[in-house]
Design an enzyme around this catalytic site. Structure first.
Site, PDB file in Angstrom:
ATOM      1  N   LYS A 106       0.806  -1.211   0.000  1.00 40.08           N
ATOM      2  CA  LYS A 106       0.000   0.000   0.000  1.00 40.08           C
ATOM      3  C   LYS A 106       0.844   1.269   0.000  1.00 40.08           C
ATOM      4  O   LYS A 106       0.351   2.340  -0.305  1.00 40.08           O
ATOM      5  CB  LYS A 106      -0.971  -0.025   1.169  1.00 40.08           C
ATOM      6  CG  LYS A 106      -2.025  -1.121   0.964  1.00 40.08           C
ATOM      7  CD  LYS A 106      -3.097  -1.087   2.015  1.00 40.08           C
ATOM      8  CE  LYS A 106      -4.193  -2.096   1.709  1.00 40.08           C
ATOM      9  NZ  LYS A 106      -3.746  -3.492   1.931  1.00 40.08           N
TER      10      LYS A 106
HETATM   11  C1  LIG Z   1      -4.473  -4.511   1.609  1.00 39.73           C
HETATM   12  C2  LIG Z   1      -3.758  -5.768   1.545  1.00 39.73           C
HETATM   13  C3  LIG Z   1      -4.188  -6.809   0.713  1.00 39.73           C
HETATM   14  C4  LIG Z   1      -5.453  -6.699  -0.094  1.00 39.73           C
HETATM   15  O1  LIG Z   1      -5.356  -5.748  -1.122  1.00 39.73           O
HETATM   16  P1  LIG Z   1      -6.665  -5.190  -1.817  1.00 39.73           P
HETATM   17  O2  LIG Z   1      -6.209  -4.150  -2.748  1.00 39.73           O
HETATM   18  O3  LIG Z   1      -7.540  -4.668  -0.727  1.00 39.73           O
HETATM   19  O4  LIG Z   1      -7.291  -6.370  -2.508  1.00 39.73           O
HETATM   20  C5  LIG Z   1      -3.429  -7.946   0.651  1.00 39.73           C
HETATM   21  N1  LIG Z   1      -2.313  -8.088   1.397  1.00 39.73           N
HETATM   22  C6  LIG Z   1      -1.880  -7.121   2.208  1.00 39.73           C
HETATM   23  C7  LIG Z   1      -0.675  -7.348   3.005  1.00 39.73           C
HETATM   24  C8  LIG Z   1      -2.574  -5.926   2.295  1.00 39.73           C
HETATM   25  O5  LIG Z   1      -2.142  -4.973   3.107  1.00 39.73           O
END
Ligand SMILES: *Cc1c(COP(=O)(O)O)cnc(C)c1O
Length: 463
Positions: A106
């Protein structure tokens, strides 16, 4: 580029309005009026271009002309002092998305978004207030991305007791312009509270509200970058050597008292398998809200050499079920060890189905879900066999590939978080995980959140 609501084609808005607004006024999500194509010169040289050049070319059509080229260039350089290595683990590839400051993918979206907001708000005197709901990793990435950014304050809502101690420190340990609320409820409750706040006109008038969830186009679009970078690399027959935070080590060694998290003395060579050039790649994407996967679809449509996707979920499997049955049922989320994917009603589902029909989605994505038990077994097995640490989310992706029949061409699993972020789960299964510097920094902070019930009035009182 103009943006529409997923619920109406009638009122197109600019990138600035879509980004700063977050949700469309009718409650829909913003989508670009078209998904642009890479120019031929870019498409043909994705395998040799730098991360920055691909980042620039990927984002530019979505933000032009509101972010001038020179601004965008500065922005991608300051947002990404880290990249996304594509490394070999056994006969698979792992796209490591955890080399940023909060050790999860993210960071790619949040760091771009913070800088874009700061530019778009230049010269405004009313401060912008960002509300963000998190199941764990979003909050930390957004907090870190916006920390110290002038003219912007942030409130992060997270489900009390359902994030790890480290995630809590990443969210609630910064202070300053970053506030945090521990909500007595689930992630879906947090998300519903944010939606309710946006729908409340009085509140909206009082505070200039914006969102930073994966529903925000300014977070979504930059996530397309690493798909194109990795696809270009693999198509050229290339992979990367390990990065600084690449979690290799082992075989599992017991923790020696007084000696913290050191890599085992036994070095396992990075036995890089050959990736055959000229073949489009398949990405396996551990998914929750489906922002990451949607960004991958954008990269594919822009022309990156991508064969397709595997959508890997935990037991929160509304989208795999939809792909299988054609029927979509949002559900209440269930708690798992891959907690950043505990999403019963994935918000980007609305965006995916606004762009593509069920048949089109089926042509691009295969859905699989994985149990906690299999996730644990996979973390142990991959470490035993390859001396590589997967976090629970990456392990869901790895296991999904085992479950599916053979995939043609190169295959990369997205490792969405560093395993040291989930040491509580990983260490009993695979031994001591080497922690990157980003995590050591966060662990030294103290979490200071306010607890509230899952009610709009309680949230409103804090704003
Ligand atoms: C947010 C997150 C996901 C999921 O991603 P999305 O875009 O919500 O599908 C998967 N793994 C980790 C470690 C995350 O932080």
């Amino acid at each position: 580029m103009r943006y529409y609501s997923t619920r109406s084609r009638s009122n197109p808005v600019s990138f600035a309005v879509a980004a700063l607004g977050g949700l469309a006024p009718d409650g829909g999500l913003f989508i670009p009026e078209e998904i642009p194509s890479y120019p031929g010169r870019v498409k043909n040289s994705l395998g040799t271009m730098s991360f920055f050049d691909i980042a620039f070319e990927t984002i530019r059509p979505y933000v032009h002309p509101e972010l001038p080229d020179a601004v965008l260039e500065d922005l991608v350089h300051s947002a990404y002092p880290f990249t996304a290595p594509l490394v070999s683990v056994g006969d698979r590839l792992v796209l490591e998305l955890f080399h940023g400051p909060t050790a999860a993918f993210k960071d790619f979206g949040a760091r771009f978004m913070a800088r874009a907001f700061s530019y778009l708000r230049r010269g405004e005197d009313k401060p912008l207030h960002i509300l963000v709901a998190t199941s764990g990793d979003t909050g930390g990435a957004v907090a870190d991305g916006f920390y110290g950014v002038e003219g912007i304050s942030v409130t992060v809502l997270y489900p009390k007791g359902r994030v790890t101690p480290l995630q809590e420190k990443q969210i609630a340990g910064l202070g300053g312009n970053i506030g945090s609320l521990a909500v007595e409820g689930s992630f879906d409750d947090c998300q519903a509270l944010v939606k309710a706040a946006f729908a409340d006109e009085g509140l909206r008038k009082r505070a200039a509200l914006s969102s930073a969830n994966s529903i925000n186009v300014a977070r979504l679009i930059p996530q397309a970058i690493y798909y194109s970078v990795a696809a270009g690399k693999a198509f050229a027959g290339k992979t990367d050597s390990d990065g600084e935070a690449t979690p290799r080590g082992g075989p599992a060694s017991p923790r020696v008292p007084g000696q913290s998290n050191q890599r085992s003395a036994i070095a396992i060579p990075n036995a890089s398998h050959e990736v055959k050039a000229g073949s489009p790649i398949t990405f396996c994407v551990p998914s929750g809200n489906f922002g990451n996967l949607t960004a991958g679809l954008y990269a594919l449509k822009m022309g990156a050499p991508i064969r397709g996707f595997i959508a890997a979920t935990n037991i929160n499997k509304a989208v795999p079920d939809y792909l299988a049955s054609g029927e979509y049922h949002a559900r209440v989320s269930r708690v798992t060890i891959s907690n950043a994917m505990d999403v019963g009603a994935p918000s980007n589902f609305e965006r995916m189905t606004a762009h593509w029909t069920l048949e089109e989605l089926r042509g691009m994505i295969r859905g699989v879900h994985v149990s906690d038990e299999d996730t644990r077994k996979t973390i142990a097995a991959v470490h035993d066999k390859y001396a590589y640490f997967l976090d629970p989310h990456g392990a869901v992706g790895w296991r999904a590939v085992d479950i599916l029949s053979a995939v043609a061409g190169p295959l990369a699993i997205l490792a969405t978080a560093h395993p040291a972020k989930f040491a509580e789960t990983v260490e009993p299964l695979a031994g001591s995980v080497p922690a990157p510097a980003s995590i050591k920094n966060a662990l030294s902070r103290t979490a200071q959140a306010q607890t509230i019930p899952a009610e709009l009035s309680a949230l409103a009182d804090t704003l």
